[in-house]
Design an enzyme around this catalytic site. Structure first.
Site, PDB file in Angstrom:
ATOM      1  N   ASP A 540       0.841  -1.186   0.000  1.00 65.63           N
ATOM      2  CA  ASP A 540       0.000   0.000   0.000  1.00 65.63           C
ATOM      3  C   ASP A 540       0.883   1.245   0.000  1.00 65.63           C
ATOM      4  O   ASP A 540       2.077   1.183   0.322  1.00 65.63           O
ATOM      5  CB  ASP A 540      -0.884   0.035   1.254  1.00 65.63           C
ATOM      6  N   ASP A 847      -9.348  -5.800   1.870  1.00 64.47           N
ATOM      7  CA  ASP A 847      -8.029  -6.351   1.546  1.00 64.47           C
ATOM      8  C   ASP A 847      -7.903  -7.800   1.993  1.00 64.47           C
ATOM      9  O   ASP A 847      -6.931  -8.470   1.639  1.00 64.47           O
ATOM     10  CB  ASP A 847      -6.926  -5.525   2.216  1.00 64.47           C
TER      11      ASP A 847
END
Length: 1216
Positions: A540, A847
């Protein structure tokens, strides 16, 4: 077809079970090969049940792949014999003590089912009773019984929560009435002072549950006593002790039997201490995993507390991904939905409503929406508490490398059994034929003259030698490493593997503790070793590569670039309303003054801070309008909205989200005069240019917009909860640019990964231009020239491709912007299909699929939701990418330390084995006595393992390519090093054994004394060789073996202790250790023999080794059957453009290829070795061998066809 890109050494082979590409992999794979994640129970049972690692598991598999038909019957016969031998060396009670207890796991599952059934039964009974009362008109009466200072007792709360009794809740006045009884404010929570918290815990209990006590030290001691090998040794000790006392008297006769008995006792104690300490270590790590931190509202402010500190009456805000930390009722919520599968066992998402279904169960996860709950039950007063109190967590997770060590140990055990049988026969034959000599040089056994007692004593010693080999060969870990050293004879056949299994567990536990200090909490043991194989990290951006400290630094409003002081009043008031209502954060104003305290996500806090600069009073702004319905921010839609009703009855819908997405929904904007103006193409382009300009300077762009809505069209009742907020015809209010600076040192961390062969990819939901700018700053992209497709790609573009299209470009992707969680999942799947070992970072609920799919899921400890953490393998506690790199270093360190010890231990064992076996067979006696072998194994193996296992990771590890998970445990470099040392030690010590008396000038000494001095020098030199060789083992592939040695205090401490104790044993414990004092010249000889190992190792490192593993060299033709990815047809072929040949991609059937060679072929049965080499072929004539080598060197179909054209063989026969 083959990839045009060069494969990484860390990649899976096509047949790697862990790639997730093989259907029904459990049925036809190696027994001692398990996936790193999500191994099935059948797979875990498979390697336990079947004793033979490479034969008994898959004879049909290997026969079909590697042998001609004529060899099948012979193969099966040998396989059957081998399996029987391997079964004899199994000792499950000790062998499997570090593996998952499948029976206990099954019992835990059954307990979960019972508790879930109990919960269902209560709910069903409650509904049945309610239906009966409704029919007869009876209303439940629930009068609150005070408890202490509170208006309701714990029993009533528990009964209401467990029964989900809405009637009782209504009798108490709903959530608000219940809060009054609990002296709680639904908006400000409890006061939170220590006295109030203690009072609530005393009356309602704490949010903990009684855990099943782990095994105590005495239980570990008792378990160690049940070892079959220890029982055998104890019997041998008793027999030896009795015979020794009978023949030599108690003063001299107790030494042999007493030493063995002492060894057994020592083994039991050491084993129990080791197991007990490891149990405590993993228990502490489990406590860390369960210690969830969450926000609660106390005294009007949001504070973070441990889940263990919750009390009844607490008010808790819930957002997507949170875990419900206790039983409670919903005060208010918007689109709140829970995943109750952890309690009910059903994966159905349950919608919660404050009026119809307000009860929340502890342990459930928030799947959607947000809300605020009131805690009504904690600890054992919840269903979750009962569940957790009824089961105990099993720490004995097994990892692929551990299972491989077990498999190799089983195979070595069978070799030990064979060697033991041979030595037993030889020694007995030598003894009874009179070839075994006594101290005086005469035969030990003379038919008709030797007494029965002496014969029995001598036979026991012979059998002890053989039993020693058997016991050593049974891979049981530390007991073997220590116990067998007390026995005379050839003792060290499989010892290095056994200690390796123990070392592996210790190394993992040690690494996990150190990783905690490096801000990484390991949830799954296998993740430690898997990280050493990672070839790519999908990271990320926000909070991982950046600091996650966001501030609004720029804004566009009123149709132009502006600052907060220049905004028209209309824009200011609307922005304040939207910011205050369309948020999950809050602002706390300290009563005594001071700085404002912002809570919520970093983006929320940044926008709230900007609202304060606009003059927003948070509480006042929220009180001026009420929320009708909310659409929580969605990472899929990249926006969130809220419908509010003002005091004058006007309804407005506010949206906030990704700037370009919200801008596309806008049909007008508010100009600098505060009037609504149409969104022309020129104005829209102006805003787009502003977005790109801010994004190019690494700013995150967020747009605020609204629209009005007719009040009469607002749905009511149940329709309101399902209302889809309109998002068309919006009016743009502002676009803000939020600065989130890169973390210091992140560029160096990224570069370190790149140098280590680990490609870093950024996958972010931010604007592509923002992602590009951050990637350039972090070093993920090196220049503007790299910032082109497919290196830089948008999520929707990648999503639109087919699987084949994604596979084609996935390896080249460095940055993916505006990606959804599903895009991340698709990228992970594609990279895994390409053979990568993928690590993924994630923080959001969505996620979770990518974290679960990846080989290593890394959840963020600060920004991560509980759902993400539950799906992860490792939690990065500080959300820092540098910590991710440290995890990679530790992963490689675990594997490297295991290899260091194997090299060191194998050198010790090979030398000791050859010396004792050769001596035993040649003379019937051994130079290394029982006590001496105890010292060698206990100190050199156990403490040596401790010293090498605690070697900290170095940057040198990051200069290597990723560790291939299917690579042999012993590399060519290790082979070179250990063979050089072993050959040197064996040569010197055997020369001393057979010619030592003359070389050392002891011919004129008394023979018994001379022999004792010679054996003492052999023992002393052998130990010193290992002490000096331990330095060599630290740096197997570096010439400077002393680099960093001073920093490892444990290593130096162990070495000093070893040398001091060695002096004591030689000089002062001669009677017990069968040694004699040495003079200074003899000590110098021993030291010189040991020191020579240093220059010898240095010279050896100049000897080049081939890059191809030695194990693969053992096969002239190494035909690994590469399997197809899931969904691929078995007969899938590739049409080559330049020929009409059909070349199947896989070599699943080699037998069709053999007849077309038309060459004599002599098949050799599978070569059983330690290094995962399934088969070796010999007997090909030159042409056949040449052809096989040429085929193996082919990288793609074109090269295969070229080889085929030279030979003239049909390409359709070359299946692979």
């Amino acid at each position: 077809m083959s990839s045009p890109f060069k494969p990484s050494p860390g990649r899976r082979h096509g047949g790697d079970l862990e790639s997730g590409r093989i259907e029904n992999a459990d049925s036809d794979s190696d027994t001692f090969s398990i996936p790193a994640k999500n191994a099935s129970v059948e797979r875990l049972q498979q390697w336990r049940v079947r004793p033979s690692p490479y034969l008994a598991s898959s004879s049909k598999h290997y026969t079909q792949r590697f042998l001609v038909c004529e060899c099948e019957s012979a193969f099966k016969k040998i396989n059957s014999d081998f399996s029987q031998k391997a079964a004899l060396v199994l000792n499950a009670s000790r062998r499997f003590r570090y593996t998952l207890d499948l029976k206990k796991e099954q019992e835990a599952q059954e307990m979960r089912k019972k508790i879930r059934t109990h919960a269902h039964a209560l709910l069903a009974a409650n509904r049945f009773i309610d239906m009966g009362r409704d029919q007869v008109g009876e209303k439940p009466i629930a009068s609150a019984t005070p408890a202490g200072d509170f208006g309701i007792g714990p029993e009533q709360l528990v009964l209401m929560s467990k029964d989900h009794n809405i009637g009782s809740l209504q009798q108490y006045g709903g959530a608000q009435g219940l809060a009054d009884l609990l002296k709680t404010n639904t908006e400000k929570g409890i006061s939170g002072d220590d006295e109030d918290l203690l009072n609530r815990k005393n009356i309602y209990g704490s949010n903990t549950y009684p855990r099943k006590k782990g095994k105590g030290f005495l239980r570990f001691l008792w378990d160690a006593c049940h070892d079959l090998t220890l029982i055998i040794l104890m019997v041998a000790a008793v027999a030896s002790l009795a015979l020794g006392i009978k023949t030599e008297g108690i003063k001299e006769g107790w030494y042999d039997g007493g030493s063995i008995a002492f060894a057994v006792i020592l083994v039991i104690v050491v084993t129990a201490v080791s197991d007990y300490k490891q149990s405590l270590q993993f228990q502490n790590l489990n406590d860390e995993k369960r210690n969830i931190h969450l926000e609660v509202i106390r005294g009007g402010r949001r504070v973070e507390v441990s889940i263990y500190d919750l009390v009844v009456g607490d008010v808790i805000p819930l957002n997507i991904g949170n875990q419900v930390p206790a039983d409670g009722v919903l005060i208010a919520g918007h689109s709140l939905a829970l995943d109750e599968s952890s309690m009910t066992g059903e994966s159905k998402i349950v919608n919660k409503d404050a009026n119809k279904d307000p009860f929340l169960m502890s342990g459930c996860k928030v799947a959607d929406g947000n809300g605020v709950m009131l805690v009504t039950g904690v600890g054992v007063n919840t269903e979750w508490g009962l569940l957790m109190a009824s089961i105990s967590e099993d720490n004995d997770e097994e990892t692929p490398l551990q299972v491989r060590l077990n498999g190799v140990a089983t195979f070595i055990g069978s070799i030990g059994l064979f060697v033991a049988a041979c030595v037993l026969v030889i020694l007995l034959v030598r003894y009874f034929t009179g070839h075994t000599e006594d101290v005086g040089g005469g035969p030990q056994f003379v038919k008709g003259k030797t007494k029965i007692g002496h014969v029995v004593d001598d036979v026991i010693k012979v059998v002890t030698v053989a039993v020693t080999i058997v016991v050593v060969a049974v891979p049981e870990g530390l007991p073997l490493a220590v116990t067998l050293t007390y026995l005379e004879g050839s003792v060290l056949v499989a010892d290095y593997i056994c200690v390796s299994i123990i070392l592996f567990r210790f190394s993992l536990a040690y690494s996990m503790r150190k990783m905690m200090a490096d801000k990484a909490l390991v949830r799954r043991l296998s993740a430690c070793e898997t990280m050493g194989s990672a070839t790519t990290i999908c990271s990320d951006k926000t909070g991982t590569l950046t600091l996650n400290q966001m501030t609004v630094v720029e804004s566009y409003a009123g149709g132009k670039k502006t600052d907060s002081q220049q905004l028209p009043a209309t824009i200011t008031s609307l922005c304040v309303e939207g910011i205050a209502q369309n948020t999950t954060g809050s602002i706390y104003v300290p009563e005594g003054g001071g700085d404002l305290e912002f809570s919520g996500s970093p983006t929320e806090k940044a926008i709230l801070g900007w609202g304060v600069k606009l003059g927003m009073n948070f509480e006042t702004a929220r009180s001026q309008s009420s929320i009708l319905h909310a659409f929580p921010f969605s990472s899929e839609k990249k926006r969130g909205g809220v419908a509010v009703k003002t005091a004058d009855g006007e309804v407005r819908i506010h949206w906030k989200g990704a700037s370009e997405i919200v801008l596309a929904c806008c049909r007008s904007y508010i100009d600098e005069d505060g009037n609504v103006a149409p969104m022309t193409e020129e104005k829209e382009q102006y805003f787009k240019n502003g977005i790109e300009e801010m994004a190019g300077r690494t700013l995150r762009c967020v747009a605020l917009a609204f629209r009005t809505y007719e009040p009469e069209k607002v749905p009511t009742g149940e329709e309101l909860s399902n209302w889809v907020l309109p998002e068309d015809g919006l009016i743009l209010l502002a676009i803000v640019g939020i600065k989130d600076p890169c973390r210091p040192g992140v560029r160096d961390s990224v570069q370190l990964c790149q140098n280590a062969g680990v490609k870093v990819r950024m996958v972010t939901g931010d604007n592509v231009q923002t992602a590009r700018a951050i990637a350039l700053e972090c070093g993920i992209l090196t220049s503007d020239a790299d910032a082109l497709e497919p290196n830089l790609i948008e999520g929707k573009s990648f999503r639109a491709l087919t699987d084949a299209g994604r596979d084609k470009i996935s390896e080249r992707i460095s940055v993916m912007g505006r990606s959804s969680p599903n895009d991340k999942l698709l990228l992970v799947q594609s990279l895994r299909r390409r053979g990568h070992v993928v690590a993924v970072t994630g923080d959001g609920t969505n996620d979770a699929p990518a974290l679960h799919e990846a080989d290593i899921g890394l959840a963020m400890g600060i920004a991560g939701t509980e759902v993400a953490k539950e799906s992860s393998d490792i939690i990065i506690l500080d959300d820092n990418f540098a910590s991710v790199v440290k995890v990679v270093r530790w992963g490689r360190s675990v594997y490297a330390n295991i290899q260091k010890f194997i090299q060191f231990q194998l050198t010790v064992n090979v030398a000791a084995l050859i010396i004792n076996v050769v001596a035993a067979i040649s003379s019937g006696d051994v130079p290394l006595t029982a006590v001496q072998l105890l010292w060698v194994n206990l100190i050199m193996d156990t403490l040596g393992a401790l010293a090498l296992a605690t070697e900290p990771p170095t940057d040198h590890l990051m200069g290597r390519p990723p560790v291939g998970r299917k690579e042999p445990l012993i590399t060519n470099i290790m082979w070179r090093n250990l063979l050089i040392q072993a050959i040197y030690q064996v040569s010197v010590l055997l020369v001393l054994n057979f010619r030592g008396i003359s070389i050392l000038g002891l011919q004129h000494e008394v023979p018994a004394h001379a022999t004792r001095v010679k054996n003492t020098i052999i023992f002393n030199a052998f130990v010193l060789c290992q002490a000096f060789n331990e330095f060599n083992a630290r740096k197997p592939d570096e010439k400077n073996i002393f680099k960093g040695v001073i920093k490892n205090r444990l290593f130096m401490g162990i070495l000093v202790i070893t040398l001091v104790l060695q002096v004591i044993i030689v000089e002062f414990l001669g009677k017990f250790a069968s040694t004699t004092k040495l003079n200074w010249k003899q000590w110098l000889i021993c030291v010189a023999i040991g020191v020579i190992s240093w220059p010898l190792a240095l010279v050896g490192k100049f000897i080049p080794v081939p890059k191809t593993p030695l194990s693969s060299k053992l096969s002239v033709l190494k035909f690994w059957g590469k399997r197809k990815s899931s969904g691929e047809a078995k007969n899938n072929v590739v049409k080559h453009n330049k020929t009409d040949f059909e070349v199947p991609l896989l070599m699943d059937d080699f037998r069709n290829f053999l007849p077309n060679l038309k060459l004599p072929l002599v098949s050799k049965l599978p070569s059983l070795n330690l290094f995962n080499v399934p088969v070796s072929f010999k007997g090909f004539k030159a042409a056949g061998a040449k052809l096989g080598q040429d085929v193996l060197r082919c990288k793609n179909v074109s090269e295969i066809v070229a080889v085929n054209q030279k030979t003239g063989l049909p390409a359709r026969c070359m299946k692979f």
